[in-house]
Design a protein around this motif. Structure first.
Motif, PDB file in Angstrom:
ATOM      1  N   MET A  19      26.817  38.622  28.879  1.00 31.03           N
ATOM      2  CA  MET A  19      25.555  38.477  29.275  1.00 31.03           C
ATOM      3  C   MET A  19      24.820  37.551  28.947  1.00 31.03           C
ATOM      4  N   ALA A  20      24.044  36.724  29.792  1.00 33.53           N
ATOM      5  CA  ALA A  20      23.351  35.473  29.547  1.00 33.53           C
ATOM      6  C   ALA A  20      22.590  35.519  28.485  1.00 33.53           C
ATOM      7  N   THR A  21      22.211  34.500  27.737  1.00 36.41           N
ATOM      8  CA  THR A  21      21.189  34.674  26.642  1.00 36.41           C
ATOM      9  C   THR A  21      20.011  33.276  26.901  1.00 36.41           C
ATOM     10  N   ILE A  22      19.184  33.691  26.060  1.00 38.98           N
ATOM     11  CA  ILE A  22      18.042  32.420  26.634  1.00 38.98           C
ATOM     12  C   ILE A  22      18.612  30.937  26.073  1.00 38.98           C
ATOM     13  N   LYS A  23      19.467  30.876  25.263  1.00 40.71           N
ATOM     14  CA  LYS A  23      20.023  29.508  25.100  1.00 40.71           C
ATOM     15  C   LYS A  23      21.161  29.312  26.174  1.00 40.71           C
ATOM     16  N   ASP A  24      21.651  29.946  27.101  1.00 35.76           N
ATOM     17  CA  ASP A  24      22.311  29.900  28.220  1.00 35.76           C
ATOM     18  C   ASP A  24      21.410  29.412  29.240  1.00 35.76           C
ATOM     19  N   VAL A  25      20.228  30.024  29.458  1.00 34.69           N
ATOM     20  CA  VAL A  25      19.145  29.500  30.396  1.00 34.69           C
ATOM     21  C   VAL A  25      18.443  28.129  29.947  1.00 34.69           C
ATOM     22  N   ALA A  26      18.471  28.034  28.793  1.00 39.41           N
ATOM     23  CA  ALA A  26      17.797  26.453  28.406  1.00 39.41           C
ATOM     24  C   ALA A  26      18.899  25.450  28.909  1.00 39.41           C
ATOM     25  N   LYS A  27      20.262  25.833  28.606  1.00 37.93           N
ATOM     26  CA  LYS A  27      21.477  24.674  28.974  1.00 37.93           C
ATOM     27  C   LYS A  27      21.237  24.604  30.485  1.00 37.93           C
ATOM     28  N   GLU A  28      21.300  25.802  31.041  1.00 40.98           N
ATOM     29  CA  GLU A  28      21.473  25.539  32.567  1.00 40.98           C
ATOM     30  C   GLU A  28      20.260  24.837  33.290  1.00 40.98           C
ATOM     31  N   ALA A  29      19.002  25.042  32.789  1.00 39.12           N
ATOM     32  CA  ALA A  29      17.580  24.544  33.241  1.00 39.12           C
ATOM     33  C   ALA A  29      17.411  23.137  32.692  1.00 39.12           C
ATOM     34  N   GLY A  30      18.379  22.588  31.607  1.00 44.74           N
ATOM     35  CA  GLY A  30      17.876  21.305  31.034  1.00 44.74           C
ATOM     36  C   GLY A  30      16.945  21.239  30.131  1.00 44.74           C
ATOM     37  N   VAL A  31      16.277  22.300  29.707  1.00 46.49           N
ATOM     38  CA  VAL A  31      15.227  22.340  28.919  1.00 46.49           C
ATOM     39  C   VAL A  31      15.458  22.877  27.471  1.00 46.49           C
ATOM     40  N   SER A  32      14.558  22.851  26.583  1.00 44.93           N
ATOM     41  CA  SER A  32      14.543  23.641  25.280  1.00 44.93           C
ATOM     42  C   SER A  32      14.491  24.911  25.307  1.00 44.93           C
ATOM     43  N   VAL A  33      14.924  25.713  24.409  1.00 43.10           N
ATOM     44  CA  VAL A  33      14.739  27.061  24.190  1.00 43.10           C
ATOM     45  C   VAL A  33      13.336  27.465  24.044  1.00 43.10           C
ATOM     46  N   ALA A  34      12.317  26.738  23.500  1.00 37.78           N
ATOM     47  CA  ALA A  34      11.204  26.887  23.366  1.00 37.78           C
ATOM     48  C   ALA A  34      10.428  26.956  24.710  1.00 37.78           C
ATOM     49  N   SER A  35      10.973  25.929  25.761  1.00 34.56           N
ATOM     50  CA  SER A  35      10.082  25.930  26.839  1.00 34.56           C
ATOM     51  C   SER A  35      10.738  27.194  27.635  1.00 34.56           C
ATOM     52  N   VAL A  36      11.706  27.635  27.523  1.00 37.69           N
ATOM     53  CA  VAL A  36      12.421  28.821  28.092  1.00 37.69           C
ATOM     54  C   VAL A  36      11.193  30.006  27.856  1.00 37.69           C
ATOM     55  N   SER A  37      10.905  29.994  26.429  1.00 38.23           N
ATOM     56  CA  SER A  37      10.190  31.128  25.831  1.00 38.23           C
ATOM     57  C   SER A  37       8.882  31.036  26.432  1.00 38.23           C
ATOM     58  N   ARG A  38       8.366  29.486  26.524  1.00 34.31           N
ATOM     59  CA  ARG A  38       6.906  29.503  26.972  1.00 34.31           C
ATOM     60  C   ARG A  38       6.752  30.188  28.551  1.00 34.31           C
ATOM     61  N   VAL A  39       7.674  29.896  29.298  1.00 35.58           N
ATOM     62  CA  VAL A  39       7.907  30.315  30.620  1.00 35.58           C
ATOM     63  C   VAL A  39       8.039  31.989  30.949  1.00 35.58           C
ATOM     64  N   ILE A  40       8.730  32.432  30.037  1.00 32.86           N
ATOM     65  CA  ILE A  40       8.935  33.769  29.967  1.00 32.86           C
ATOM     66  C   ILE A  40       7.765  34.302  29.365  1.00 32.86           C
ATOM     67  N   ASN A  41       6.984  33.954  28.666  1.00 26.45           N
ATOM     68  CA  ASN A  41       5.639  34.425  28.046  1.00 26.45           C
ATOM     69  C   ASN A  41       4.588  34.110  29.150  1.00 26.45           C
ATOM     70  N   LYS A  42       4.773  33.397  29.941  1.00 25.78           N
ATOM     71  CA  LYS A  42       3.540  33.054  30.953  1.00 25.78           C
ATOM     72  C   LYS A  42       2.592  32.037  30.201  1.00 25.78           C
ATOM     73  N   SER A  43       3.144  31.195  29.172  1.00 25.23           N
ATOM     74  CA  SER A  43       2.349  30.023  28.704  1.00 25.23           C
ATOM     75  C   SER A  43       1.556  29.255  29.624  1.00 25.23           C
ATOM     76  N   PRO A  44       0.612  28.695  29.486  1.00 26.55           N
ATOM     77  CA  PRO A  44      -0.108  27.725  30.382  1.00 26.55           C
ATOM     78  C   PRO A  44       0.527  26.086  30.075  1.00 26.55           C
ATOM     79  N   LYS A  45       1.262  25.886  29.211  1.00 23.01           N
ATOM     80  CA  LYS A  45       1.840  24.583  28.799  1.00 23.01           C
ATOM     81  C   LYS A  45       2.860  24.166  29.538  1.00 23.01           C
ATOM     82  N   PRO A  46       4.060  24.977  30.094  1.00 25.83           N
ATOM     83  CA  PRO A  46       5.146  24.466  31.001  1.00 25.83           C
ATOM     84  C   PRO A  46       4.423  23.855  32.101  1.00 25.83           C
TER      85      PRO A  46
END
Length: 306
Positions: free
Chosen positions: A1-28
């Motif tokens: 099962m994929a983790t948030i780290k796997d997503v960050a690596k695949e997208a070429g961004v930080s784990v924090a950036s993935v977290s912001r996208v998931i939580n619909k932060s206006p920053k990304p």
């Protein structure tokens, strides 16, 4: 099962950036949102709902407790709550209490532990004291068809109905569940339960013994059993008050089998105005219980939606 780290690596961004996208932060940036979304889809990643709830302090869920969701009466209640929830972008979790104290407690505890933002509860077996404790614990809670005076005016409150009825007959029997529950018939603003049945009749100058009260499960089988037991007592009976339409249907079938002519020899009244009442013969006199309206009001009154 994929983790948030796997997503960050695949997208070429930080784990924090993935977290912001998931939580619909206006920053990304739009590009980050797109790359993270594509990575999650490619990897089949699903955000941890509990983790998101810890961040947002909301699960976007409403917990609903009913006696038995397979009963059309409670199905209507659940549908009404779900309708209001969806208007606010929320979802529901449903628990069954089965008219049992332990089952109701377990279901409510599960809904609370699931971090539901609001609860809509139809409880019959739990005592007032315990329900008051839940009301103090849950930030937004509404009890359907349960009058708890201590909660009057509180955020967590009760929604009930009171129905005045006339008692024209002189020999009433009550077909009621085996459980100690609140009944939904009132006369002179007094709730009728098995223990208050005689008081309600006495207020109308009708004095009967406890032999006129018979018990059974709150369904057609229980109605059959209760009515059969009543007939074996050879009591003079002119009317039957049933806890609900299903019990009335069961009682009616026993009366017909014993060649009673209704309503000439016996009157009967049910409660709920459920679908079954429409197809009984003769037509069942019943009191409409506005469960859909009450559930919608209870859901709308939850501070979760305000």
């Amino acid at each position: 099962m994929a983790t948030i780290k796997d997503v960050a690596k695949e997208a070429g961004v930080s784990v924090a950036s993935v977290s912001r996208v998931i939580n619909k932060s206006p920053k990304p940036s739009p590009a980050t949102i797109e790359s993270v979304t594509m990575a999650m889809k490619k990897l089949g990643y699903r955000p941890n709902a509990n983790a998101r709830a810890l961040v947002s302090q909301s699960t976007n869920t409403v917990g609903v407790l009913v006696s038995d969701v397979s009963d059309p009466f409670f199905g209507t209640m659940v549908k009404a709550v779900d309708k209001v929830a969806h208007l606010h972008g929320k979802h529901i979790l449903v628990g069954n209490g089965y008219h049992d104290e332990k089952a109701e407690r377990k279901a409510i505890e599960l809904l609370i532990n699931s971090r539901c933002d609001a609860l809509v509860i139809h409880s019959k077996a739990l005592p007032d004291e315990e329900l008051i404790q839940y009301a103090e614990e849950v930030k937004s809670l509404v009890y359907i068809n349960r009058n708890i005076p201590q909660l009057a005016g509180a955020v967590s409150h009760s929604i009930t109905i009171k129905v005045p009825i006339s008692l024209p007959s002189t020999s009433f029997v009550m077909v009621t569940p085996t459980l100690h529950v609140w009944h939904r018939l009132t006369t002179l603003k007094t709730w009728i339960s098995a223990r208050r049945y005689r008081d309600a009749l006495k207020a109308n100058s009708i004095n009967l013994s406890n032999s006129y009260i018979e018990y059974g499960s709150p369904d057609s089988d229980g109605g059959e059993k209760a009515m059969t037991n009543l007939l074996t007592k050879s009591l003079p009976i002119s009317a039957v008050v049933a806890y609900n339409d299903n019990m009335a249907a069961g009682a009616l079938s026993v009366l017909e089998e014993n060649q009673y002519r209704l309503p000439n020899q016996m009157s009967m009244i049910g409660f709920d105005d459920g679908l079954i009442a429409k197809y009984l013969h003769p037509k069942l006199t019943t009191i409409r219980y506005p469960v859909e309206m009450m559930a919608e009001k209870g859901s709308s009154d939850c501070t979760f939606f305000i």
